[in-house]
Enzyme design. Structure first.
Site, PDB file in Angstrom:
ATOM      1  N   GLU A 209      43.608  -0.192  62.851  1.00 19.32           N
ATOM      2  CA  GLU A 209      42.705  -0.539  61.774  1.00 19.32           C
ATOM      3  C   GLU A 209      43.243   0.755  61.290  1.00 19.32           C
ATOM      4  O   GLU A 209      42.447   1.458  62.145  1.00 19.32           O
ATOM      5  CB  GLU A 209      41.271  -1.484  61.681  1.00 19.32           C
ATOM      6  CG  GLU A 209      40.324  -1.566  60.931  1.00 19.32           C
ATOM      7  CD  GLU A 209      39.769  -0.195  59.650  1.00 19.32           C
ATOM      8  OE1 GLU A 209      40.799  -0.034  58.596  1.00 19.32           O
ATOM      9  OE2 GLU A 209      39.009   0.240  59.854  1.00 19.32           O
TER      10      GLU A 209
ATOM     11  N   LYS B 292      36.312   6.091  73.201  1.00 20.30           N
ATOM     12  CA  LYS B 292      36.404   7.221  73.140  1.00 20.30           C
ATOM     13  C   LYS B 292      36.243   7.203  71.803  1.00 20.30           C
ATOM     14  O   LYS B 292      36.719   7.185  70.680  1.00 20.30           O
ATOM     15  CB  LYS B 292      37.634   7.719  73.359  1.00 20.30           C
ATOM     16  CG  LYS B 292      38.067   9.494  73.711  1.00 20.30           C
ATOM     17  CD  LYS B 292      38.960  10.417  72.741  1.00 20.30           C
ATOM     18  CE  LYS B 292      39.081  10.283  71.116  1.00 20.30           C
ATOM     19  NZ  LYS B 292      38.502  11.403  70.590  1.00 20.30           N
TER      20      LYS B 292
ATOM     21  N   GLU C  47      46.384   8.932  50.930  1.00 20.29           N
ATOM     22  CA  GLU C  47      44.844   8.921  51.187  1.00 20.29           C
ATOM     23  C   GLU C  47      44.405   9.838  51.609  1.00 20.29           C
ATOM     24  O   GLU C  47      43.999  10.682  51.999  1.00 20.29           O
ATOM     25  CB  GLU C  47      44.447   8.287  52.673  1.00 20.29           C
ATOM     26  CG  GLU C  47      43.593   7.644  52.733  1.00 20.29           C
ATOM     27  CD  GLU C  47      42.967   6.654  54.027  1.00 20.29           C
ATOM     28  OE1 GLU C  47      41.357   6.212  53.722  1.00 20.29           O
ATOM     29  OE2 GLU C  47      43.756   7.095  55.025  1.00 20.29           O
TER      30      GLU C  47
ATOM     31  N   CYS D 297      37.675   3.530  54.964  1.00 25.18           N
ATOM     32  CA  CYS D 297      39.129   3.718  54.603  1.00 25.18           C
ATOM     33  C   CYS D 297      39.946   2.702  54.178  1.00 25.18           C
ATOM     34  O   CYS D 297      40.973   2.484  52.932  1.00 25.18           O
ATOM     35  CB  CYS D 297      40.205   3.299  55.847  1.00 25.18           C
ATOM     36  SG  CYS D 297      38.801   2.336  57.156  1.00 25.18           S
TER      37      CYS D 297
END
Length: 472
Positions: free
Chosen positions: A253, A179, A384, A287
């Site tokens: 991850e 997906k 983040e 990331c």
């Protein structure tokens, strides 16, 4: 600063259909509803894409289960032929796929063309080479595939994350239901066409599109043997909870807040290039971005002057212009998050600076930004942001740099800039990060494992280690 004449890549290279279905068992079919995918640089609708309902996910998983027996029974050398074929088709269609990626994602064409697509092909070539050598990978003399892999990928590197997930899964003999992110589904749907072009047996790769509910149903499906997810730490936590106790294998991850550490003996100009690449590459939608700059106090002023000069040369604008350095933010929601956290940084007392640059009138844009006077208590140093925003902190001793670098719930990556090899080794050994770059940043290779610690997830992708997640 040089003024560059526009150098647009042609949109006519890629032909986007008005609607796209779900790719299940080798064919496209309708879902229960549709959603629109847009060009973040202009907000124009690119296509209507099928929304997969639970029964569509059931169909896709059933197709993958049927295909698993014949696919896993093939000799490794035969599976390798399909992977090599996919890699070559990706190379042949790389210009088309790069334009598509920049249109749907917003990243500059020079990044999708020169970074993403070569790495996508390289991952398929690399794991094709492993397909008939699994007994030598170090995971037992007769390793077996797990079965059906449910894979959910993010919007920041849509085609590259697909390659990271699908290539090792197929090489190991698994079948896949993937997906893609709802804001960037097109390159995955074009990859479905690549699979058909490569004569991949029906059901080996299935691609279902939709939002978070579609991904959740795939992850929680009782007939999925392995879940692989790349995305936010919050969603990763939810997935870990839903998979716990089911016997499914899981790799995650997740987010990061990487420290890019510059010591006083580092080559300043080289470090500045690495800092710029570390945080402004792909609009900071990375990331493992070097979003915290830790610079030794004695060279902080000199380095910041050089960094500001370099930032003043960055060109923000049309992702399809080959001169563009910073493209569009991927979505209105992501732009709102970046804007909110940047305003919080200012309100908490950090000093904000951006080079003068005019932003386009339409689309989602954010100027490259640095914050100085940042402390570890600032939210912009802890959370983040996932955008082109750099928080600058200083340190005096290597011990202080290591302590500050490790003072984060994340542990995905880090960078070290110094002239001394002994210092690189000593500091890298103490950094709690899955990947540590030395005198470079954001360097990727299919032969090197990638992954994190703590809230950055677990498991590794890439390299020999990337096979382990798909072998019993």
């Amino acid at each position: 600063m040089f003024e560059y004449a526009p150098a647009p890549e042609s949109r006519s290279i890629v032909s986007i259909a008005s609607t796209y279905g779900l790719f299940i068992d080798g064919d496209f079919s309708d879902g229960k509803g549709t959603f629109k995918t847009i060009n973040p640089a202009s907000e124009e609708v690119l296509a209507e894409v099928a929304m997969a309902a639970p029964e569509d996910v059931d169909r896709a998983v059933a197709a993958a289960r049927r295909a698993f027996g014949p696919w896993s029974a093939l000799p490794g050398a035969e599976r390798a032929k399909y992977l090599f074929r996919i890699a070559r088709i990706i190379q042949e269609r790389s210009r088309e796929l790069a334009v598509l990626e920049s249109l749907d994602n917003g990243k500059p064409i020079k990044e999708s063309r020169d970074v993403d697509l070569p790495l996508v092909a390289a991952h398929f070539f690399y794991y094709a080479g492993w397909a008939d050598k699994l007994r030598y990978a170090g995971f037992g003399t007769d390793p077996k595939p797990l079965g059906v892999a449910g894979q959910v990928i993010p919007w920041n590197f849509p085609l590259l994350m697909l390659a990271w997930k699908i290539a090792p899964a197929l090489a190991a003999g698994n079948t896949v239901v993937l997906k893609p992110a709802e804001t960037t589904p097109l390159s995955a749907l074009f990859f479905a066409d690549v699979c058909r072009q490569a004569d991949l047996p029906p059901g080996v790769v299935n691609i279902i599109t939709g939002a978070g509910d579609t991904g959740r149903y795939l992850v929680e499906h009782p007939d999925v043997d392995k879940v692989a997810f790349t995305g936010s730490t919050e969603v990763g936590r939810q997935i870990a909870r839903s998979v716990a106790g089911t016997g499914k294998r899981l790799t995650l991850e997740l987010g990061g807040k990487a420290a890019n550490i510059v010591f006083d003996d580092a080559p300043i100009d080289q470090a500045v290039e690495g800092i710029v690449n570390g945080i402004f590459f792909n609009q900071g939608h990375v990331c493992c971005a070097g979003s915290r700059l830790l610079v030794q106090e004695s060279i902080a002023d000199e380095l910041l002057d050089s960094l500001k000069r370099r930032m003043a040369t960055l060109r923000v604008g049309d992702p399809l212009d080959k001169n563009t350095d910073i493209g569009a933010i991927n979505s209105a929601a992501q732009l709102a998050k970046i804007t909110e956290l940047s305003e919080i940084g200012s309100s908490e007392g950090a000093e904000r600076w951006s080079p003068p640059c005019s932003l386009p009138d339409h689309g989602f844009w954010f100027a490259p930004t640095i914050f100085t006077g940042v402390t570890q208590a600032h939210r912009i140093a802890r959370e983040e942001i996932f955008g082109p925003v750099l928080s600058v902190l200083t340190f005096r001793t290597p011990e202080e740099a290591i302590e500050k670098a490790n003072n984060t719930p994340y542990g995905l990556s880090a960078g070290i800039w110094t002239d001394k090899g002994s210092r690189i080794l000593a500091v890298a050994d103490k950094l709690r990060a899955g990947v540590v770059w030395a005198n470079t940043f954001n360097k990727f290779d299919p032969t090197s494992p990638f992954g994190g610690y703590k809230e950055s997830g677990y498991g590794r992708e890439g390299g020999r280690h990337g096979l382990e997640a798909y072998l019993a």
